[in-house]
Design a protein around this motif. Structure first.
Motif, PDB file in Angstrom:
ATOM      1  N   GLY A  23      -6.514 -18.336  -9.200  1.00  0.00           N
ATOM      2  CA  GLY A  23      -5.452 -17.330  -9.122  1.00  0.00           C
ATOM      3  C   GLY A  23      -5.947 -16.043  -8.500  1.00  0.00           C
ATOM      4  O   GLY A  23      -5.260 -15.415  -7.687  1.00  0.00           O
ATOM      5  N   ALA A  24      -7.152 -15.625  -8.851  1.00  0.00           N
ATOM      6  CA  ALA A  24      -7.717 -14.403  -8.277  1.00  0.00           C
ATOM      7  C   ALA A  24      -7.986 -14.580  -6.787  1.00  0.00           C
ATOM      8  O   ALA A  24      -7.839 -13.642  -6.000  1.00  0.00           O
ATOM      9  CB  ALA A  24      -8.994 -14.033  -9.011  1.00  0.00           C
ATOM     10  N   ALA A  25      -8.384 -15.768  -6.393  1.00  0.00           N
ATOM     11  CA  ALA A  25      -8.645 -16.018  -4.969  1.00  0.00           C
ATOM     12  C   ALA A  25      -7.348 -16.000  -4.163  1.00  0.00           C
ATOM     13  O   ALA A  25      -7.340 -15.646  -2.986  1.00  0.00           O
ATOM     14  CB  ALA A  25      -9.361 -17.351  -4.800  1.00  0.00           C
ATOM     15  N   ALA A  26      -6.240 -16.395  -4.775  1.00  0.00           N
ATOM     16  CA  ALA A  26      -4.965 -16.445  -4.066  1.00  0.00           C
ATOM     17  C   ALA A  26      -4.243 -15.109  -4.030  1.00  0.00           C
ATOM     18  O   ALA A  26      -3.296 -14.934  -3.261  1.00  0.00           O
ATOM     19  CB  ALA A  26      -4.072 -17.503  -4.713  1.00  0.00           C
ATOM     20  N   LEU A  27      -4.640 -14.153  -4.844  1.00  0.00           N
ATOM     21  CA  LEU A  27      -3.944 -12.869  -4.891  1.00  0.00           C
ATOM     22  C   LEU A  27      -3.903 -12.131  -3.560  1.00  0.00           C
ATOM     23  O   LEU A  27      -2.837 -11.640  -3.170  1.00  0.00           O
ATOM     24  CB  LEU A  27      -4.557 -11.979  -5.976  1.00  0.00           C
ATOM     25  CG  LEU A  27      -4.037 -12.214  -7.382  1.00  0.00           C
ATOM     26  CD1 LEU A  27      -4.779 -11.324  -8.367  1.00  0.00           C
ATOM     27  CD2 LEU A  27      -2.554 -11.971  -7.461  1.00  0.00           C
ATOM     28  N   PRO A  28      -5.010 -12.005  -2.807  1.00  0.00           N
ATOM     29  CA  PRO A  28      -4.909 -11.285  -1.525  1.00  0.00           C
ATOM     30  C   PRO A  28      -3.915 -11.912  -0.564  1.00  0.00           C
ATOM     31  O   PRO A  28      -3.193 -11.218   0.141  1.00  0.00           O
ATOM     32  CB  PRO A  28      -6.334 -11.358  -0.965  1.00  0.00           C
ATOM     33  CG  PRO A  28      -7.204 -11.589  -2.141  1.00  0.00           C
ATOM     34  CD  PRO A  28      -6.381 -12.377  -3.108  1.00  0.00           C
ATOM     35  N   THR A  29      -3.836 -13.229  -0.563  1.00  0.00           N
ATOM     36  CA  THR A  29      -2.889 -13.905   0.318  1.00  0.00           C
ATOM     37  C   THR A  29      -1.463 -13.656  -0.141  1.00  0.00           C
ATOM     38  O   THR A  29      -0.563 -13.437   0.670  1.00  0.00           O
ATOM     39  CB  THR A  29      -3.180 -15.415   0.334  1.00  0.00           C
ATOM     40  OG1 THR A  29      -4.543 -15.619   0.702  1.00  0.00           O
ATOM     41  CG2 THR A  29      -2.297 -16.136   1.305  1.00  0.00           C
ATOM     42  N   ALA A  30      -1.241 -13.700  -1.421  1.00  0.00           N
ATOM     43  CA  ALA A  30       0.103 -13.506  -1.945  1.00  0.00           C
ATOM     44  C   ALA A  30       0.583 -12.072  -1.754  1.00  0.00           C
ATOM     45  O   ALA A  30       1.778 -11.834  -1.594  1.00  0.00           O
ATOM     46  CB  ALA A  30       0.134 -13.890  -3.427  1.00  0.00           C
ATOM     47  N   MET A  31      -0.317 -11.116  -1.787  1.00  0.00           N
ATOM     48  CA  MET A  31       0.069  -9.716  -1.681  1.00  0.00           C
ATOM     49  C   MET A  31       0.136  -9.220  -0.230  1.00  0.00           C
ATOM     50  O   MET A  31       0.591  -8.114   0.023  1.00  0.00           O
ATOM     51  CB  MET A  31      -0.915  -8.845  -2.459  1.00  0.00           C
ATOM     52  CG  MET A  31      -1.016  -9.227  -3.943  1.00  0.00           C
ATOM     53  SD  MET A  31       0.564  -9.284  -4.775  1.00  0.00           S
ATOM     54  CE  MET A  31       0.807  -7.559  -5.099  1.00  0.00           C
ATOM     55  N   ALA A  32      -0.318 -10.019   0.731  1.00  0.00           N
ATOM     56  CA  ALA A  32      -0.336  -9.584   2.129  1.00  0.00           C
ATOM     57  C   ALA A  32       1.086  -9.517   2.690  1.00  0.00           C
ATOM     58  O   ALA A  32       1.988 -10.237   2.254  1.00  0.00           O
ATOM     59  CB  ALA A  32      -1.176 -10.542   2.963  1.00  0.00           C
TER      60      ALA A  32
END
Length: 90
Positions: A23-32
């Motif tokens: 989940g932490a790894a996917a956060l930057p992609t989700a917030m872009a």
């Protein structure tokens, strides 16, 4: 019995940590911000300013099939194979 409980507790902790890491790894992609596709050039066939291209003339008339040619004589191996297939099919 106590060892089984320890293994189960350890497994649940490992699963929880794995989920948090993913989940932490996917956060930057989700917030872009979403990326807009590049604009189409004005002279593109798919654009609004579609130029009308000339269509080449086509010969109108009947179509004739190509003349049939008999099959070349099969090789000895091929002839033996065909004979075996015919015999097998009967």
């Amino acid at each position: 019995m106590q060892k089984h409980t320890q293994i189960r507790a350890r497994r649940s902790v490992v699963v929880a940590l794995s989920v948090l890491a993913l989940g932490a790894a996917a956060l930057p992609t989700a917030m872009a911000d979403p990326v807009d596709p590049p604009p189409m050039p004005a002279n593109s066939v798919w654009g609004k300013d579609d130029p009308k291209l000339p269509i080449p003339p086509v010969k109108v008339g009947t179509n004739k099939a190509v003349a049939a040619e008999p099959e070349a004589a099969p090789s000895k191996d091929r002839a033996a194979w065909r004979a075996a297939q015919k015999q097998r099919a009967q």
